[in-house]
Design an enzyme around this catalytic site. Structure first.
Site, PDB file in Angstrom:
ATOM      1  N   SER A  22      -9.310   1.103   3.588  1.00 17.68           N
ATOM      2  CA  SER A  22      -8.548   1.910   2.668  1.00 17.68           C
ATOM      3  C   SER A  22      -7.482   1.114   1.907  1.00 17.68           C
ATOM      4  O   SER A  22      -6.786   1.667   1.062  1.00 17.68           O
ATOM      5  CB  SER A  22      -7.858   3.038   3.440  1.00 17.68           C
ATOM      6  OG  SER A  22      -6.952   2.521   4.403  1.00 17.68           O
ATOM      7  N   SER A  55      -9.556  -1.155   7.698  1.00 19.72           N
ATOM      8  CA  SER A  55      -8.958  -0.965   6.374  1.00 19.72           C
ATOM      9  C   SER A  55      -8.242  -2.176   5.800  1.00 19.72           C
ATOM     10  O   SER A  55      -7.887  -2.178   4.630  1.00 19.72           O
ATOM     11  CB  SER A  55      -7.995   0.220   6.406  1.00 19.72           C
ATOM     12  OG  SER A  55      -8.710   1.429   6.517  1.00 19.72           O
ATOM     13  N   LYS A  95       0.841  -1.198   0.000  1.00 22.90           N
ATOM     14  CA  LYS A  95       0.000   0.000   0.000  1.00 22.90           C
ATOM     15  C   LYS A  95       0.875   1.247   0.000  1.00 22.90           C
ATOM     16  O   LYS A  95       1.920   1.277   0.673  1.00 22.90           O
ATOM     17  CB  LYS A  95      -0.884  -0.060   1.250  1.00 22.90           C
ATOM     18  CG  LYS A  95      -1.983   0.969   1.374  1.00 22.90           C
ATOM     19  CD  LYS A  95      -2.780   0.646   2.634  1.00 22.90           C
ATOM     20  CE  LYS A  95      -3.915   1.617   2.905  1.00 22.90           C
ATOM     21  NZ  LYS A  95      -4.649   1.249   4.141  1.00 22.90           N
TER      22      LYS A  95
END
Length: 565
Positions: free
Chosen positions: A220, A244, A138
């Site tokens: 996320s 997330s 990420k």
């Protein structure tokens, strides 16, 4: 957000200089004479010496649903090389990424790294089960020399900001590299990881859910989830403050590990609540692969002193070694109900039906379930009385400091000077919030006191009902629509129907998700095993037992884009 699923890739990815040269990355590593974009930098000799064209063998590597277990066996048998596998993943990314938009940037040295790992294999050296495994991280996790955007255009010169370039890998990236992975690229996330439902960034635009592009991919860590679920990589790293990792895992039929706070180091991760809540963990297509990853990621380091809290709680043989059938036999699990929370309950009818099938499956494997053990305990009421304030100013100050002396900036003020504008976050009455250490504030004391009471009550409920853990649907209903309201294109509610979060995040306890079933719209129904702190080994064992009994996960069918896209 409006009509995002129908936008042409070029429109959806407006301003996306970092990913535009994906084909050039592959070609450059194959010695094709193309001028690299500025972000790529110089290629290593190993990359430039790669064959000009993939061989017939390379073209036959099937990466769909490929696991680390399968890769290790293939390498051992000499059926393919790390370079061949890496090329195959890059080719799949090149084919589909323009539509699904999982990435923010690519690693220009991926093939060079693969060649070096091949050399090790040729010499008889294998670093472990992740040797030669393609992974993604990420883009709020630092990779030395590559821009960390955290999804925000202010940290990317390609979108009018200032590149945030760390000099050092995050601690978890260092551990993955030491384990022999091939880092393919960095994945999309909402700005500052601030959304748990949709993954839309001001740097890269909207990420799609490969199971149904009209449904939210979760956030996320949605870019990582889409990359892993779409077989753009074998494994991925996500982060979580409030759902997330779990949410995109549930949206995309993945095993996600939200670890106990302090088990996995956070050094080099752009924080939201680094002092108390933030965690990093793997997203994978199988429980075994997730356990392999956790074996690499977990453990103490002086780069993050919180990790010493978990040093004595890591199983001696590791997480993967403990996975075996029969782990659910005799275990007792609490089921979700209004004693836990009110939001997203009662379950949607189709979710209730899936949940009851899951309960029956777990009981058939020898487990016992208890309906709503939190009812009447005061647990929900204590959650509603949560006290405490934000630690983001303090956490961001520490993060900026560790970027390195030669980084473009090491503070908000440094960024503002280079950008020529105000940093938009962490202001009060127009002034930046000072980075006060939370333990020096009354709000910090209040949160610590409340959390101590909260975890004590959680443990009391487990003890009173003789529970080993909890078994919940991760979401109380199917994935919400990607475009929530066509009449309001900017309407973007954070409405993932998460049942464990944000409660488990304040408790600091771990969660492991595992796919179980499927809705009529093609999206998955995913379960969440929840335990007390440091119970990752048990959660993974239970998830593995259920996974092997059901083999529920299936690959999405990808599309290169709708007509006109």
């Amino acid at each position: 957000m409006g009509a995002a699923t129908h936008l042409r890739p070029a429109e959806r990815r407006a301003g996306l200089a970092p990913l535009a040269p994906l084909a050039a990355v592959i070609a450059l590593a194959a010695s094709v004479s193309l001028a690299p974009a500025p972000w790529i930098g110089a290629q290593t000799a190993a990359a430039q010496a790669a064959p000009a064209q993939p061989s017939a063998t390379e073209q036959t590597v099937d990466v769909v649903e490929l696991t680390a277990e399968q890769l290790a066996q293939g390498y051992a048998e000499g059926r393919y090389t790390v370079t061949q596998v890496t090329r195959a993943f890059l080719a799949r990314i090149e084919q589909y990424e323009g539509y699904y938009n999982a990435f923010i940037s690519m690693n220009p040295d991926a093939l060079a790294d693969a060649a070096a790992l091949d050399a090790e294999l040729a010499s008889g050296s294998v670093r472990g089960p992740l040797h030669g495994v393609p992974v993604v991280v990420k883009d709020n996790i630092d990779v030395a020399g590559l821009v960390t955007t955290a999804g925000w255009d202010g940290f990317s010169s390609a979108t009018g900001g200032v590149d945030m370039v760390p000099q050092d890998d995050a601690a978890i990236v260092e551990r993955l590299r030491a384990a022999g992975v091939v880092l393919l690229g960095k994945t999309n996330l909402p700005d500052f990881a601030g959304h748990g439902t949709r993954t839309q960034s001001s740097v890269a635009g909207v990420t799609l859910n490969p199971y149904n592009v009209d449904k939210a991919p979760g956030g996320s860590s949605g870019g990582t989830a889409t990359a892993v679920a779409s077989s753009f990589a074998v494994l991925g790293l996500g982060t979580e403050t409030g759902g997330s990792i779990q949410n995109p895992a549930a949206a995309q039929a993945l095993v996600g590990v939200k670890p106990t706070y302090g088990l996995v180091p956070l050094e080099g991760v752009v924080p939201l609540s680094g002092s108390y809540v933030d965690v990093a963990g793997p997203l994978a297509k199988s429980v075994m692969d997730a356990a392999f990853a956790l074996d690499v990621l977990a453990g103490p380091t002086y780069e993050d002193l919180a990790t010493f809290a978990g040093a004595e709680h890591i199983p001696e043989g590791g997480y993967a070694a403990g996975l075996e059938r029969g782990a659910l036999e005799g275990r007792r699990f609490g089921l979700v109900g209004p004693g836990w929370r009110e939001q997203f309950l009662p379950l949607a009818p189709e979710t209730e039906a899936q949940y009851r099938e899951a309960i029956a499956a777990v009981e058939a494997l020898g487990a016992v379930t208890v309906e709503d053990p939190f009812e009447g305990s005061g647990f929900r009421e204590l959650w509603d009385d949560r006290e405490g304030g934000s630690t983001s100013a303090y956490d961001m100050y520490l993060y900026f400091q560790q970027l390195g002396d030669d980084a473009p900036f090491n503070s908000i003020e440094g960024w503002e000077e280079l950008a020529g504008r105000e940093y938009p976050r962490g202001r009060r009455n127009g002034e930046l919030v000072p980075p006060v250490r939370p333990s020096a504030t009354e709000s910090g004391d209040a949160y610590q006191g409340w959390r101590a009471d909260f975890i004590a009550l959680f443990r009391q409920v487990l003890e009173d009902h003789e529970l080993d853990g909890l078994l919940f649907p991760q979401a109380g209903s199917p994935a919400p629509d990607l475009v929530q309201d066509p009449e309001r294109p900017d309407f973007n509610p954070n409405n993932w129907p998460e049942l464990p979060s944000n409660i488990v995040n304040d408790l600091g306890v771990p969660v492991v998700t595992v796919p179980f079933g499927w809705y009529d719209d093609g999206t998955p129904f995913v379960l969440a095993f929840i335990g007390d702190r440091w119970s990752e080994a048990e959660l993974l064992m239970w998830a593995y037992d259920l996974e092997q009994a059901t083999l529920a996960r299936r690959a999405p069918t990808l599309d290169e884009g709708r007509p006109g896209s």
